[in-house]
Scaffold this motif. Structure first.
Motif, PDB file in Angstrom:
ATOM      1  N   GLN A 482      10.894   2.155 -27.937  1.00 51.42           N
ATOM      2  CA  GLN A 482      12.014   1.239 -27.438  1.00 51.42           C
ATOM      3  C   GLN A 482      11.877  -0.118 -28.343  1.00 51.42           C
ATOM      4  N   LEU A 483      10.710  -0.482 -28.702  1.00 45.40           N
ATOM      5  CA  LEU A 483      10.618  -1.906 -29.085  1.00 45.40           C
ATOM      6  C   LEU A 483      10.082  -1.862 -30.660  1.00 45.40           C
ATOM      7  N   HIS A 484       9.798  -0.759 -31.179  1.00 45.51           N
ATOM      8  CA  HIS A 484       9.385  -0.661 -32.466  1.00 45.51           C
ATOM      9  C   HIS A 484       8.109  -1.515 -32.776  1.00 45.51           C
ATOM     10  N   TYR A 485       7.219  -1.331 -32.051  1.00 43.02           N
ATOM     11  CA  TYR A 485       6.122  -2.215 -31.972  1.00 43.02           C
ATOM     12  C   TYR A 485       5.161  -1.389 -33.334  1.00 43.02           C
ATOM     13  N   SER A 486       4.205  -2.218 -33.582  1.00 48.07           N
ATOM     14  CA  SER A 486       3.159  -1.868 -34.809  1.00 48.07           C
ATOM     15  C   SER A 486       1.816  -1.951 -34.158  1.00 48.07           C
ATOM     16  N   PRO A 487       0.987  -0.980 -34.452  1.00 48.91           N
ATOM     17  CA  PRO A 487      -0.407  -0.984 -34.379  1.00 48.91           C
ATOM     18  C   PRO A 487      -0.975  -2.313 -34.231  1.00 48.91           C
ATOM     19  N   CYS A 488      -0.483  -3.107 -35.369  1.00 47.62           N
ATOM     20  CA  CYS A 488      -0.928  -4.614 -35.837  1.00 47.62           C
ATOM     21  C   CYS A 488      -0.555  -5.801 -35.017  1.00 47.62           C
ATOM     22  N   ASP A 489       0.654  -5.440 -34.236  1.00 46.14           N
ATOM     23  CA  ASP A 489       1.125  -6.383 -33.357  1.00 46.14           C
ATOM     24  C   ASP A 489      -0.116  -6.987 -32.440  1.00 46.14           C
ATOM     25  N   VAL A 490      -0.243  -8.519 -32.063  1.00 46.37           N
ATOM     26  CA  VAL A 490      -0.935  -9.077 -31.221  1.00 46.37           C
ATOM     27  C   VAL A 490      -0.424  -9.384 -30.407  1.00 46.37           C
ATOM     28  N   PHE A 491      -1.279  -9.526 -29.218  1.00 48.62           N
ATOM     29  CA  PHE A 491      -1.084  -9.677 -27.870  1.00 48.62           C
ATOM     30  C   PHE A 491      -2.208 -10.575 -27.295  1.00 48.62           C
ATOM     31  N   PRO A 492      -2.035 -11.589 -26.593  1.00 45.00           N
ATOM     32  CA  PRO A 492      -2.820 -12.326 -25.721  1.00 45.00           C
ATOM     33  C   PRO A 492      -3.716 -11.437 -24.752  1.00 45.00           C
ATOM     34  N   ASP A 493      -5.168 -11.699 -24.795  1.00 47.52           N
ATOM     35  CA  ASP A 493      -5.747 -11.005 -23.791  1.00 47.52           C
ATOM     36  C   ASP A 493      -6.344 -11.804 -22.674  1.00 47.52           C
ATOM     37  N   THR A 494      -5.516 -12.126 -21.826  1.00 45.88           N
ATOM     38  CA  THR A 494      -5.483 -13.050 -20.661  1.00 45.88           C
ATOM     39  C   THR A 494      -4.887 -12.293 -19.352  1.00 45.88           C
ATOM     40  N   PRO A 495      -5.600 -12.842 -18.332  1.00 44.19           N
ATOM     41  CA  PRO A 495      -5.066 -12.411 -16.807  1.00 44.19           C
ATOM     42  C   PRO A 495      -3.488 -12.458 -17.131  1.00 44.19           C
ATOM     43  N   PHE A 496      -2.993 -11.344 -16.371  1.00 44.48           N
ATOM     44  CA  PHE A 496      -1.649 -11.023 -16.326  1.00 44.48           C
ATOM     45  C   PHE A 496      -1.119 -10.494 -14.946  1.00 44.48           C
ATOM     46  N   THR A 523      -5.030  -7.235 -31.334  1.00 42.91           N
ATOM     47  CA  THR A 523      -3.976  -6.150 -31.621  1.00 42.91           C
ATOM     48  C   THR A 523      -3.853  -5.084 -30.616  1.00 42.91           C
ATOM     49  N   LEU A 524      -2.694  -4.245 -30.829  1.00 39.72           N
ATOM     50  CA  LEU A 524      -2.348  -3.156 -29.911  1.00 39.72           C
ATOM     51  C   LEU A 524      -3.236  -1.817 -30.329  1.00 39.72           C
ATOM     52  N   LYS A 525      -3.807  -1.807 -31.590  1.00 39.91           N
ATOM     53  CA  LYS A 525      -4.729  -0.931 -31.877  1.00 39.91           C
ATOM     54  C   LYS A 525      -5.945  -1.245 -31.062  1.00 39.91           C
ATOM     55  N   ASP A 526      -6.613  -2.370 -31.324  1.00 37.39           N
ATOM     56  CA  ASP A 526      -7.893  -2.870 -30.849  1.00 37.39           C
ATOM     57  C   ASP A 526      -7.725  -2.598 -29.152  1.00 37.39           C
ATOM     58  N   ALA A 527      -6.728  -3.117 -28.595  1.00 35.10           N
ATOM     59  CA  ALA A 527      -6.354  -3.119 -27.284  1.00 35.10           C
ATOM     60  C   ALA A 527      -6.658  -1.628 -26.551  1.00 35.10           C
ATOM     61  N   LEU A 528      -5.955  -0.673 -27.257  1.00 35.00           N
ATOM     62  CA  LEU A 528      -6.071   0.649 -26.719  1.00 35.00           C
ATOM     63  C   LEU A 528      -7.546   1.139 -27.140  1.00 35.00           C
ATOM     64  N   ALA A 529      -7.714   0.886 -28.137  1.00 39.20           N
ATOM     65  CA  ALA A 529      -9.342   1.363 -28.380  1.00 39.20           C
ATOM     66  C   ALA A 529     -10.344   1.019 -27.650  1.00 39.20           C
ATOM     67  N   ASN A 530      -9.991  -0.175 -26.996  1.00 37.40           N
ATOM     68  CA  ASN A 530     -11.250  -0.674 -25.989  1.00 37.40           C
ATOM     69  C   ASN A 530     -10.467  -0.754 -24.573  1.00 37.40           C
ATOM     70  N   GLY A 759       0.413  -8.444 -38.645  1.00 41.35           N
ATOM     71  CA  GLY A 759       1.177  -7.841 -37.740  1.00 41.35           C
ATOM     72  C   GLY A 759       2.044  -9.235 -37.126  1.00 41.35           C
ATOM     73  N   ASN A 760       2.849  -8.752 -36.048  1.00 41.89           N
ATOM     74  CA  ASN A 760       3.647  -9.910 -35.313  1.00 41.89           C
ATOM     75  C   ASN A 760       2.779 -10.449 -34.106  1.00 41.89           C
ATOM     76  N   TYR A 761       3.167 -11.741 -34.062  1.00 42.87           N
ATOM     77  CA  TYR A 761       2.221 -12.411 -32.764  1.00 42.87           C
ATOM     78  C   TYR A 761       2.931 -12.388 -31.807  1.00 42.87           C
ATOM     79  N   VAL A 762       2.480 -12.338 -30.653  1.00 40.05           N
ATOM     80  CA  VAL A 762       3.261 -12.261 -29.147  1.00 40.05           C
ATOM     81  C   VAL A 762       2.563 -13.022 -28.365  1.00 40.05           C
ATOM     82  N   ASN A 763       2.892 -14.408 -28.341  1.00 41.37           N
ATOM     83  CA  ASN A 763       2.471 -15.125 -27.232  1.00 41.37           C
ATOM     84  C   ASN A 763       0.854 -15.293 -27.411  1.00 41.37           C
TER      85      ASN A 763
END
Length: 776
Positions: A482-496, A523-530, A759-763
């Motif tokens: 849907q959003l065309h994300y890349s495995p290299c896109d970055v997300f904050p690892d904080t409570p949500f 990154t999304l790749k790191d987030a899924l891996a862990n 990659g793209n930075y997301v927050n």
């Protein structure tokens, strides 16, 4: 006077001659009459021409693997699969002729020499029945009568049928039929079953002494039973070898050397609860009954699964199936030992259950009692009251129970209360495993549990359990689509948190990371891996539960999934079968292929009755599927599946549960571990380009589980089975399991190489990967 006396003597003598000829001719006429009466059916029904042409024998349905091996049969009483004469080794036929009918090629069904010898010696010399007569007896009237008249009329019928068989068939066809019809005991009906059961071979592979033993059983298989009377059977085998020497089929040196050898049985029982692929065969039984119900014969009658000799060609690969079953046995025996050590009465008073009260345990066991086979039989077959049945569960009873012994499944004879046996069986961890070719949908291996005889509930297709983090790739794939994300896109690892009522959730949903660790970005790749829960929750918030559910439904998952955000972490109960089919679409460029288990069904004459048609549909674009695969590769590169790459020895507690280590796999592998709440379920989904395999491990009841994540995670419970299985597949050079890369789509527009750009930075800002502290 002398002349008169001479005439008188001559007249008296001629009287005796007349009586002799009258009796002789009368006897011949009587014999002819008896044969005529028998042929007309006066002494019982005789087979006509059509029956002789197609003698009715029960033929088992044969289950054939994709590599041409018989992996099982369906039968009720007769486990019989016929073979042609050309499939019989020469020495097997020679052993039969030397022992049963040395003049077989010189008579037309009745051996006159043998018959006269039997008459002269009053049966003490033996040798009167030819192979053709014995076949007639086996085919058309079975065991003999107990009275003399009955035996005589039966013998006449045998002679008549034998001569008709000789006119109907060639000598070679008669020999083949005789080998195919004989009951060698122990479910060994016919020579093919006998060769497989007693020696683990096809008939054409039998050696001379094995052939001699089987031919020796023709005299009396009950008496010369190699399992019950091996010494007697050995003596009989040596008699056969002596007969072969007598008729110059072997020389004296061969005879003497073979007579000194043991039987060397390789007993491979063929029953519905034993052998290879037992859980798959149970599934197939249901498949075939449904097919038979909807596919009548041309005359309108129904096929008989157990008697009509159907040949069922399946996708199961006998080699992969064996490697899968060995992997399950190797790992589960060691994992169970670790589970037992943590659930001794000293360490856990409510073993094997954790955090259950005495009343809850009592209620759980009572429920299992009412679902047991013992309860069903006493309730419906014996018409006992509930009170009587329940009382029987508290009386000590002799029984054989399952156990692991030295890494092997075995049985222990014991005396135990049935209620205690229920609790005992609940201490065992179960498993389900399935491997499939993602391009064709062909299921290559199917292991539904640890031992079919004692644990018959299939955990591949029947059983459904929480899938944990193995569900996360579906959320990621939806976001990529849907959003065309890349495995290299970055997300904050904080409570949500996802606010209440946003997606049907009645209250705020605020998932926590395992171990409570937060900080920085991933990154999304790191987030899924862990398996970072908070970032999966952020993706769910961006796409919503319904599109994720829509995706998994297109990927073949039929189980109900509630449209709430928490499904992102794998709260849904799904089967191994569903999960493997869904993951396979990622490896197949976004095309879902429905799992296939049966390719063709033939009748006993080889006529094709059924041929499968592939069911496929496009679910994801090729690019989106490939990006999902690249995300999953991160799991085995530096995430919870990285132990598949390790080359060193395991240390600490892992030594007692990791088998076949190091796996030291270097080829591209996409995968995902999964662990559910309280370590009740452990999963691993692993993929290479042409093989997708799913493994689940857990106890029957979710209250029975490991206390710590060290043992209770998917990487420790399920992943080792996948590693062992793949090591065996790669070691077998006759298999073509891929070691190469997943195919890159043309015109790939999404960046998958995170070493080239951030990659793209997301927050937030990108940070380095954090290794999973459970890896070693």
């Amino acid at each position: 006077m002398a002349a008169k006396k001479q005439t008188s003597v001559t007249q008296d003598f001629s009287k005796y001659i007349r009586w002799f000829w009258m009796l002789f001719i009368g006897g011949i006429l009587l014999a002819i009459l008896m044969f005529l009466l028998a042929s007309w059916g006066l002494f019982g029904e005789m087979p006509d021409h059509t029956v002789l042409e197609n003698p009715k024998t029960n033929l088992a349905a044969e289950i054939i693997s994709s590599d041409g091996k018989t992996i099982g049969k369906f039968y009720l009483n007769d486990n019989r699969t016929p073979v042609e004469y050309d499939e019989l080794p020469k020495h097997l036929v020679e052993a039969l002729l030397a022992t049963e009918d040395a003049r077989f090629h010189d008579h037309s069904g009745i051996d006159a020499v043998g018959t006269l010898r039997a008459i002269v010696k009053m049966g003490s010399g033996g040798g009167a029945s030819t192979i053709s007569q014995q076949l007639a007896k086996q085919l058309f009237h079975g065991e003999g009568s107990k009275n003399k008249l009955g035996r005589m009329t039966q013998k006449i019928k045998e002679w008549i049928i034998a001569t008709r068989l000789e006119r109907q068939y060639t000598k070679e066809e008669i020999i083949a039929q005789y080998f195919n019809i004989y009951d060698f005991l122990n479910n060994a009906d016919g020579i093919r079953s006998a060769a497989r059961i007693y020696f683990g071979k096809e008939p054409k592979d039998l050696d001379l002494k094995e052939s001699a033993m089987l031919v020796g059983m023709f005299k009396n298989s009950s008496l010369f039973n190699p399992r019950k009377r091996p010494e007697l059977t050995l003596q009989r085998r040596n008699v056969v070898l002596a007969q072969m020497y007598k008729y110059d089929y072997i020389d004296e040196k061969v005879k003497d050397s073979l007579q000194k050898t043991p039987l060397d049985l390789n007993y491979n029982p063929e029953s519905h609860r034993e052998g290879i692929a037992t859980y798959f065969r149970t599934y197939l039984d249901g498949f075939m009954k449904d097919w038979i119900k909807n596919n009548p014969k041309p005359d309108g009658s129904k096929y008989n699964l157990y008697n009509d000799g159907l040949k069922i060609h399946t996708t199961i690969d006998s080699r992969m199936q064996l490697y899968a079953e060995n992997a399950v046995q190797d790992h589960m025996s060691r994992l169970q030992a670790a589970f037992f050590s943590q659930n001794t009465p000293e360490k856990n008073k409510t073993a094997p259950f954790i955090d259950l009260s005495a009343d809850e345990i009592k209620s759980l066991l009572r429920g299992a009692m009412k679902q047991s086979e013992r309860w069903r039989k006493m309730k419906y077959d014996l018409d006992k009251s509930d009170k009587e049945i329940e009382a029987s569960f508290y009386k000590p009873t002799e029984m054989s129970v399952f156990a692991w012994k030295k890494g092997k499944a075995t049985e222990i004879d014991t005396i135990m209360k049935p209620i205690d046996s229920i609790r005992y069986y609940k201490t065992f961890l179960r498993t389900g495993m399935m491997a499939m070719d993602p391009q064709t949908g062909h299921v290559k291996a199917w292991v539904g549990g640890i031992n079919y005889r004692h644990f018959q509930y299939d955990m591949v297709k029947q059983g459904k359990r929480q899938v944990g983090s193995t569900f996360k790739p579906f959320v990621y794939a939806t976001a990529i689509d849907q959003l065309h994300y890349s495995p290299c896109d970055v997300f904050p690892d904080t409570p949500f948190c996802i606010e209440a009522n946003k997606y049907g959730n009645l209250k705020d949903w605020c998932p926590k990371n395992s171990g409570g660790d937060y900080g920085g970005t991933r990154t999304l790749k790191d987030a899924l891996a862990n398996s970072v829960n908070t970032i999966t929750a952020r993706l769910m918030d961006k796409v919503g539960p319904k599109p994720v559910i829509d995706l998994v439904k297109k990927l073949g998952i039929e189980s109900d999934i509630p449209a709430v955000p928490s499904i992102a972490l794998g709260t849904a109960d799904l089967s191994v079968y569903e999960m493997v089919g869904a993951y396979a679409a990622f490896a197949n460029k976004g095309v879902y292929t429905k799992p296939v288990m049966v390719t063709t069904i033939e009748d006993k004459n080889g006529t094709i009755l059924y041929q499968f048609k592939p069911e496929t549909r496009d679910v994801l674009g090729e690019e989106e599927a490939y990006v999902t695969v690249k995300l999953l590769e991160g799991v085995t590169q530096f995430g919870s599946g990285a132990r598949l790459r390790r080359t060193g020895e395991p240390y600490g507690v892992y030594k007692e549960i990791i088998t076949g280590y190091p796996y030291a796999l270097t080829n591209p592998i996409a995968g995902k571990t999964g662990t559910t709440q309280n370590q009740s379920d452990g999963w691993f989904m692993g993929m290479v380009p042409n093989l997708v395999t799913g493994v689940w491990v857990g106890a029957e009841d979710r209250a029975a589980h490991f206390r710590s994540i060290t043992y209770g995670q998917g990487a420790s419970m399920a992943l080792p089975i996948w590693g062992l299985f793949m090591k065996s597949c790669y070691a077998d050079k006759t298999l073509d399991v891929s070691t190469g890369n997943f195919e890159v789509p043309k015109n790939l527009s999404i960046n998958v190489d995170c070493s080239k750009e951030s990659g793209n930075y997301v927050n937030g800002e990108e940070s380095g990967s954090t290794p999973d502290d459970l890896n070693f």
